[in-house]
Enzyme design. Structure first.
Site, PDB file in Angstrom:
ATOM      1  N   ALA A  19       0.872  -1.173   0.000  1.00 23.92           N
ATOM      2  CA  ALA A  19       0.000   0.000   0.000  1.00 23.92           C
ATOM      3  C   ALA A  19       0.910   1.224   0.000  1.00 23.92           C
ATOM      4  O   ALA A  19       2.047   1.149   0.464  1.00 23.92           O
ATOM      5  CB  ALA A  19      -0.869  -0.015   1.245  1.00 23.92           C
ATOM      6  N   GLY A  42       0.364  -4.937   0.851  1.00 25.13           N
ATOM      7  CA  GLY A  42      -0.820  -4.990  -0.017  1.00 25.13           C
ATOM      8  C   GLY A  42      -0.555  -5.707  -1.341  1.00 25.13           C
ATOM      9  O   GLY A  42      -1.491  -6.229  -1.957  1.00 25.13           O
ATOM     10  N   GLU A  45      -0.925  -9.253  -0.507  1.00 24.23           N
ATOM     11  CA  GLU A  45      -2.351  -9.445  -0.196  1.00 24.23           C
ATOM     12  C   GLU A  45      -3.184  -9.476  -1.479  1.00 24.23           C
ATOM     13  O   GLU A  45      -4.138 -10.251  -1.588  1.00 24.23           O
ATOM     14  CB  GLU A  45      -2.830  -8.343   0.756  1.00 24.23           C
ATOM     15  CG  GLU A  45      -2.245  -8.523   2.161  1.00 24.23           C
ATOM     16  CD  GLU A  45      -2.514  -7.355   3.086  1.00 24.23           C
ATOM     17  OE1 GLU A  45      -2.126  -6.216   2.725  1.00 24.23           O
ATOM     18  OE2 GLU A  45      -3.104  -7.556   4.158  1.00 24.23           O
ATOM     19  N   GLU A  85       4.421  -5.205   7.365  1.00 23.87           N
ATOM     20  CA  GLU A  85       3.694  -4.139   8.068  1.00 23.87           C
ATOM     21  C   GLU A  85       4.157  -3.901   9.498  1.00 23.87           C
ATOM     22  O   GLU A  85       4.192  -2.765   9.960  1.00 23.87           O
ATOM     23  CB  GLU A  85       2.178  -4.436   8.058  1.00 23.87           C
ATOM     24  CG  GLU A  85       1.501  -4.164   6.721  1.00 23.87           C
ATOM     25  CD  GLU A  85       1.572  -5.330   5.754  1.00 23.87           C
ATOM     26  OE1 GLU A  85       2.323  -6.295   6.015  1.00 23.87           O
ATOM     27  OE2 GLU A  85       0.860  -5.291   4.736  1.00 23.87           O
TER      28      GLU A  85
HETATM   29  N1  COA Z   1       4.604   3.059  -0.654  1.00 23.03           N
HETATM   30  C1  COA Z   1       5.000   4.215  -1.210  1.00 23.03           C
HETATM   31  N2  COA Z   1       6.097   4.320  -1.967  1.00 23.03           N
HETATM   32  C2  COA Z   1       6.835   3.226  -2.135  1.00 23.03           C
HETATM   33  C3  COA Z   1       6.494   1.982  -1.574  1.00 23.03           C
HETATM   34  C4  COA Z   1       5.308   1.930  -0.798  1.00 23.03           C
HETATM   35  N3  COA Z   1       4.873   0.797  -0.234  1.00 23.03           N
HETATM   36  N4  COA Z   1       7.423   1.077  -1.904  1.00 23.03           N
HETATM   37  C5  COA Z   1       8.330   1.725  -2.666  1.00 23.03           C
HETATM   38  N5  COA Z   1       7.978   3.019  -2.802  1.00 23.03           N
HETATM   39  C6  COA Z   1       8.678   4.060  -3.558  1.00 23.03           C
HETATM   40  C7  COA Z   1       9.890   4.571  -2.801  1.00 23.03           C
HETATM   41  O1  COA Z   1       9.503   5.544  -1.851  1.00 23.03           O
HETATM   42  C8  COA Z   1      10.708   5.142  -3.927  1.00 23.03           C
HETATM   43  O2  COA Z   1      10.145   6.384  -4.307  1.00 23.03           O
HETATM   44  P1  COA Z   1      11.132   7.660  -4.581  1.00 23.03           P
HETATM   45  O3  COA Z   1      12.010   7.219  -5.708  1.00 23.03           O
HETATM   46  O4  COA Z   1      10.167   8.741  -4.953  1.00 23.03           O
HETATM   47  O5  COA Z   1      11.860   7.879  -3.309  1.00 23.03           O
HETATM   48  C9  COA Z   1      10.450   4.180  -5.073  1.00 23.03           C
HETATM   49  O6  COA Z   1       9.218   3.520  -4.742  1.00 23.03           O
HETATM   50  C10 COA Z   1      11.518   3.125  -5.230  1.00 23.03           C
HETATM   51  O7  COA Z   1      11.679   2.441  -4.004  1.00 23.03           O
HETATM   52  P2  COA Z   1      13.097   2.279  -3.269  1.00 23.03           P
HETATM   53  O8  COA Z   1      12.835   2.047  -1.814  1.00 23.03           O
HETATM   54  O9  COA Z   1      14.029   3.394  -3.640  1.00 23.03           O
HETATM   55  O10 COA Z   1      13.615   0.932  -3.953  1.00 23.03           O
HETATM   56  P3  COA Z   1      14.640  -0.126  -3.349  1.00 23.03           P
HETATM   57  O11 COA Z   1      14.990  -1.046  -4.458  1.00 23.03           O
HETATM   58  O12 COA Z   1      15.740   0.562  -2.626  1.00 23.03           O
HETATM   59  O13 COA Z   1      13.793  -0.948  -2.244  1.00 23.03           O
HETATM   60  C11 COA Z   1      11.848  -2.114  -1.394  1.00 23.03           C
HETATM   61  C12 COA Z   1      12.720  -1.750  -2.639  1.00 23.03           C
HETATM   62  C13 COA Z   1      10.620  -2.844  -1.901  1.00 23.03           C
HETATM   63  C14 COA Z   1      12.642  -3.036  -0.472  1.00 23.03           C
HETATM   64  C15 COA Z   1      11.463  -0.819  -0.644  1.00 23.03           C
HETATM   65  O14 COA Z   1      10.930   0.099  -1.592  1.00 23.03           O
HETATM   66  C16 COA Z   1      10.456  -1.006   0.455  1.00 23.03           C
HETATM   67  O15 COA Z   1      10.798  -1.506   1.521  1.00 23.03           O
HETATM   68  N6  COA Z   1       9.200  -0.584   0.216  1.00 23.03           N
HETATM   69  C17 COA Z   1       8.157  -0.630   1.208  1.00 23.03           C
HETATM   70  C18 COA Z   1       7.657  -2.035   1.425  1.00 23.03           C
HETATM   71  C19 COA Z   1       6.582  -2.082   2.487  1.00 23.03           C
HETATM   72  O16 COA Z   1       6.840  -1.854   3.648  1.00 23.03           O
HETATM   73  N7  COA Z   1       5.351  -2.392   2.066  1.00 23.03           N
HETATM   74  C20 COA Z   1       4.255  -2.537   2.948  1.00 23.03           C
HETATM   75  C21 COA Z   1       3.469  -1.301   3.013  1.00 23.03           C
HETATM   76  S1  COA Z   1       2.131  -1.484   4.140  1.00 23.03           S
END
Ligand code: COA
Length: 260
Positions: free
Chosen positions: A66, A112, A115, A135
């Site tokens: 999400a 999400g 999910e 989460e």
């Molecule tokens: N919500 C909002 N933005 C998200 C996102 C999320 N769940 N997951 C990734 N993004 C965005 C990042 O903020 C980034 O945006 P920016 O370039 O404007 O800063 C872009 O997507 C790329 O992500 P980034 O974190 O730079 O990539 P990465 O390869 O370093 O890491 C992940 C990849 C998936 C490990 C990392 O993005 C992450 O941990 N995301 C969140 C996962 C999460 O907790 N999901 C559950 C949400 S309830």
């Protein structure tokens, strides 16, 4: 219909819905959830669509969760509403569609994203996929059905380990856990999804809808899956597909199901 955050394509009785926010790793913001609802609804209502495939654009992510930026300052009641609306609009909606939904998990499927994949009727993954429910690392729990669907798919102990560690499961472990049915290369993911879809399109869509309803009933509170199976089984006998399927078998020819 044109969308801002998703793409749709139709070929050979299969609608492919692609979440298309690759710069945000296809994170599900509210607008995307609404568009997905519309696209799934339209595909389900389209008589020509026999299978729906859901995937993410780019090579990196199916859906990275999400959109955290949208709910970071939510209150208790806003949080509850977010989960309730999301479940109704997308996750429960997809799980209860009568058109089969295959999730083609092409990279990160987190929060999400996992999910959504779990709400689909089954999942396949590319070998670079990583799945998890992180989460609790944000101080919250899965709110789009993850606490229920993950234990259903992998068992309570594995689900709680995944949820409590906020860790990621790779594709081979997901296969071993039964979280996904097949693993292939990123290039072969959509071809495999369409191959599986085309096997499904050969069969009676009415019977498939009945099977989904019977299987789902076993997981619903207050419903008896065996009773639902009996009801759905009986209903099949009144369909043109059943007439065609049985006649084709007896006449030693391939069935051409009218889908009624
Ligand atoms: N919500 C909002 N933005 C998200 C996102 C999320 N769940 N997951 C990734 N993004 C965005 C990042 O903020 C980034 O945006 P920016 O370039 O404007 O800063 C872009 O997507 C790329 O992500 P980034 O974190 O730079 O990539 P990465 O390869 O370093 O890491 C992940 C990849 C998936 C490990 C990392 O993005 C992450 O941990 N995301 C969140 C996962 C999460 O907790 N999901 C559950 C949400 S309830």
């Amino acid at each position: 219909m044109s969308y801002e955050n998703i793409l749709t394509a139709f070929e050979n009785n299969v609608t492919i819905i692609t979440i298309n926010r690759p710069t945000k790793l296809n994170a599900l913001n509210r607008a995307t959830i609404k568009e997905l609802h519309k696209a799934f609804k339209a595909a389900d209502e389209d008589q020509k669509t026999k299978v729906i495939i859901i995937t993410g654009s780019g090579e990196k992510a199916f859906v990275a969760g999400a959109d955290i930026s949208e709910f970071a300052d939510f209150s208790v009641s806003q949080g509850e509403k977010l989960a309730a609306e999301g479940q109704a609009l997308l996750f429960d909606f997809v799980a209860h569609l009568s058109t089969p939904v295959i999730a083609a998990v092409n990279g990160f499927a987190l929060g999400g994203g996992l999910e959504l994949a779990m709400a689909a009727h089954f999942r396949i993954a590319s070998d670079n996929a990583k799945m998890g429910l992180p989460e609790v690392s944000l101080g919250v729990i899965p709110g789009y059905g993850g606490t229920q669907r993950l234990p259903q798919l992998v068992g309570k102990g594995r689900a709680l380990e995944i949820i409590m560690t906020a860790g990621m499961v790779d594709a081979s472990q997901a296969l071993q856990y039964g979280l996904v049915n097949h693993v292939t290369t990123p290039e072969e993911l959509l071809p495999l999804a369409t191959k599986l879809a085309s096997k499904i399109t050969n069969n009676s869509s009415v019977a498939i809808a009945a099977a989904i309803a019977a299987v789902n009933a076993g997981y619903e509170d207050g419903e008896n899956g065996f009773d639902e199976e009996i009801t759905q089984f009986g209903k099949c006998f009144g369909t043109a597909d059943f007439q065609e399927g049985t006649q084709a078998f007896l006449q030693k020819r391939k069935a051409k199901f009218p889908g009624k």
